[in-house]
Design an enzyme around this catalytic site. Sequence first.
Site, short mmCIF file in Angstrom:
data_model
loop_
_atom_site.label_atom_id
_atom_site.label_comp_id
_atom_site.label_asym_id
_atom_site.label_seq_id
_atom_site.Cartn_x
_atom_site.Cartn_y
_atom_site.Cartn_z
N SER A 141 58.06 36.76 42.59
CA SER A 141 56.82 35.97 42.50
C SER A 141 57.10 34.48 42.37
CB SER A 141 55.96 36.45 41.32
OG SER A 141 56.73 36.46 40.13
N ASN A 196 56.41 40.41 29.64
CA ASN A 196 55.00 40.80 29.63
C ASN A 196 54.15 39.92 28.71
OD1 ASN A 196 56.02 42.68 31.33
ND2 ASN A 196 55.80 44.43 29.94
N THR A 210 9.60 26.94 50.40
CA THR A 210 9.88 28.34 50.05
C THR A 210 9.91 29.06 51.39
OG1 THR A 210 7.55 28.93 49.85
CG2 THR A 210 8.64 28.19 47.83
N HIS A 211 10.79 30.03 51.49
CA HIS A 211 10.99 30.74 52.77
C HIS A 211 11.41 29.75 53.87
CE1 HIS A 211 8.74 34.12 50.89
NE2 HIS A 211 8.05 33.13 50.37
N SER A 228 33.48 15.25 67.27
CA SER A 228 33.82 16.35 68.17
C SER A 228 34.90 15.87 69.14
CB SER A 228 32.58 16.78 68.96
OG SER A 228 32.97 17.47 70.14
N LYS A 262 28.79 13.43 68.83
CA LYS A 262 28.62 14.31 67.66
C LYS A 262 29.08 13.67 66.36
CE LYS A 262 27.37 17.96 67.30
NZ LYS A 262 27.91 19.29 67.59
N ASN A 270 29.49 15.50 62.62
CA ASN A 270 29.31 16.82 62.03
C ASN A 270 29.52 16.83 60.51
OD1 ASN A 270 28.91 17.94 64.60
ND2 ASN A 270 31.12 18.19 64.92
N GLU A 274 29.80 22.26 55.55
CA GLU A 274 30.00 23.58 56.17
C GLU A 274 31.14 24.34 55.51
OE1 GLU A 274 29.63 23.42 60.72
OE2 GLU A 274 29.96 21.36 60.10
N TYR A 308 51.32 46.96 30.56
CA TYR A 308 51.70 46.17 31.74
C TYR A 308 52.07 47.06 32.92
CZ TYR A 308 53.94 42.92 34.89
OH TYR A 308 54.27 42.19 35.99
N GLN A 318 50.99 41.32 38.49
CA GLN A 318 51.54 40.10 39.08
C GLN A 318 50.61 39.55 40.16
OE1 GLN A 318 55.91 39.63 39.77
NE2 GLN A 318 55.33 39.83 41.91
N LYS A 345 47.81 36.13 39.92
CA LYS A 345 47.96 34.67 39.96
C LYS A 345 47.48 34.02 41.25
CE LYS A 345 51.65 35.28 36.82
NZ LYS A 345 51.62 36.74 37.11
N1 ARG Z 1 56.51 38.00 37.65
C1 ARG Z 1 56.05 39.11 36.86
C2 ARG Z 1 54.53 39.00 36.64
O1 ARG Z 1 53.96 37.98 36.88
C3 ARG Z 1 56.80 39.18 35.65
C4 ARG Z 1 56.63 40.39 34.82
C5 ARG Z 1 57.61 41.43 35.10
N2 ARG Z 1 57.63 42.30 34.00
C6 ARG Z 1 58.29 43.45 34.02
N3 ARG Z 1 58.19 44.20 32.98
N4 ARG Z 1 58.94 43.80 35.09
O2 ARG Z 1 53.84 39.92 36.23
#
Ligand code: ARG
Length: 478
Positions: free
Chosen positions: A25, A112, A157-158, A279, A285, A287, A292, A319, A324, A327
């Site tokens: 990650s 975790n 309205t509408h 455009s 044009k 825009n 949008e 966990y 993961q 994010k």
């Molecule tokens: N990059 C992982 C996450 O965001 C790390 C956690 C991994 N934990 C584990 N017990 N393997 O969740």
Amino acid sequence: MTGHTLWHGRFEGGPADALMAFTASLPFDVRLARHDVRGSQAHVRGLARVGLLSTEEEGTILDALAMVGTELAAGTFAFATSDEDIHTAIERRVTELAGPAGGKLHTGRSRNDQVATAFRLWVREALTGVAHQVLGLQGVLLTRARQAGSAYLPGYTHLQRAQPVPLAHHLAAHGWALSRDVDRLVDTLGRADCSPLGAGALAGTSLPLDPAETAAELGFSAPFDNSLDVTSDRDFVAEALFALAMLGIHLSRLGEEYVLWSSSEFGFVVLDDGYATGSSMMPQKKNPDIAELTRGKAGRLVGNLVALLVTLKGLPLAYNRDLQEDKEPLFDSVDQVGLGLTALSGMIETCTFDVAAMAAAADDQTALATDLAEILVRSGTPFREAHAIVAALVRASLSGSGSLAELVAASPHFGHGDDAAAGDSVRGLFEPGAAVARRASPGGAGLGPVAAQLERLEATIEADRVRLAAIEPADPIG
Ligand code: ARG
């Protein structure tokens, strides 16, 4: 084969490249670098407080963390192929810099609780940032509303012309929707305000760590109550995604109006050249791409929310690696909303409202039908009867018997017999802008109530600024 990870001891040989490519990650969670360093600093001080690190070891690790922070900020931090995520990368580097003491950094800690801690710190910073931007857009709407003075346009309205409303009232309407967004962001931060540090992998630790002390050090109001819950809880991420999606939907509705208003068909607004696009083929044009895309990006914001909710559904405690996936959706939503707020604020700040075109559209006499009926109500006619009388006049006008004003003037229901007052009232109503000048109900679309409303909107924005200042960490992550 990649080099060894931090957990390779139990395994024979290194991880397969395919495993790393799929599970790493680092490419995205590198954004948590400063927050991870901050969490690690608090953890190190906690370990030292209970004697698990000597003062010397504490100093060595804190120096190494500071160096890592400097390297990350300067862009000189050298990542290794074995770095799965930002958390392991930082621990590896600390160990390189601090020697044997570095090997004690992860004492009583798991990724975790570490990840959850860093992410909550990031969310606090990111959502307060977005909330400030929302306040900025509200400020722009308020300024434009004040500048609008007594200008008015048709309220719809509408999407059919309904009744004339002050432009200030229309602008402020969006300002109030945005104040609910600030409220939701602040509310989300309330539930994100809980420190997971000390929860370990899922069960806490046999070591004498004190989660309350590290919580306070990180500026959280409280530590977790349940280690299983806090290491797997991503409610705060889902709530943040909802708050951002709802905000994005408000922005899309605002954007849609500027798409309509800037069209030749409406002609209510002219965008500043810096906030419009051209455009590649049609030279004439101009825009409204910002408006949008504000509309278009709302779909993506909703998608990000749904993606996380589906990821969370059915996950057993505690966990799971699925988490993961929390994010990227939030990083994306925060980025897109941030860019959109900046662009939209600039667009609205610089646009020119064509108040003459707005007034011409609003002076459509049939838009005064409700006010005409209310004049009859004032002199005792039951509303339903008044509605029917005016409706008949509108019908006659539409079938070519004369303008509504002419038909009203000739009508026995207005200003004849005992009802001279209604006659005066009705003549004035056909003056341009009279309907909005007369309307007095609190919160309604009259000039008097709108002036009072703008004062309240300004006070709300100011109060929200104070609320945000109270949430912002005293020691921002540098
Ligand atoms: N990059 C992982 C996450 O965001 C790390 C956690 C991994 N934990 C584990 N017990 N393997 O969740």
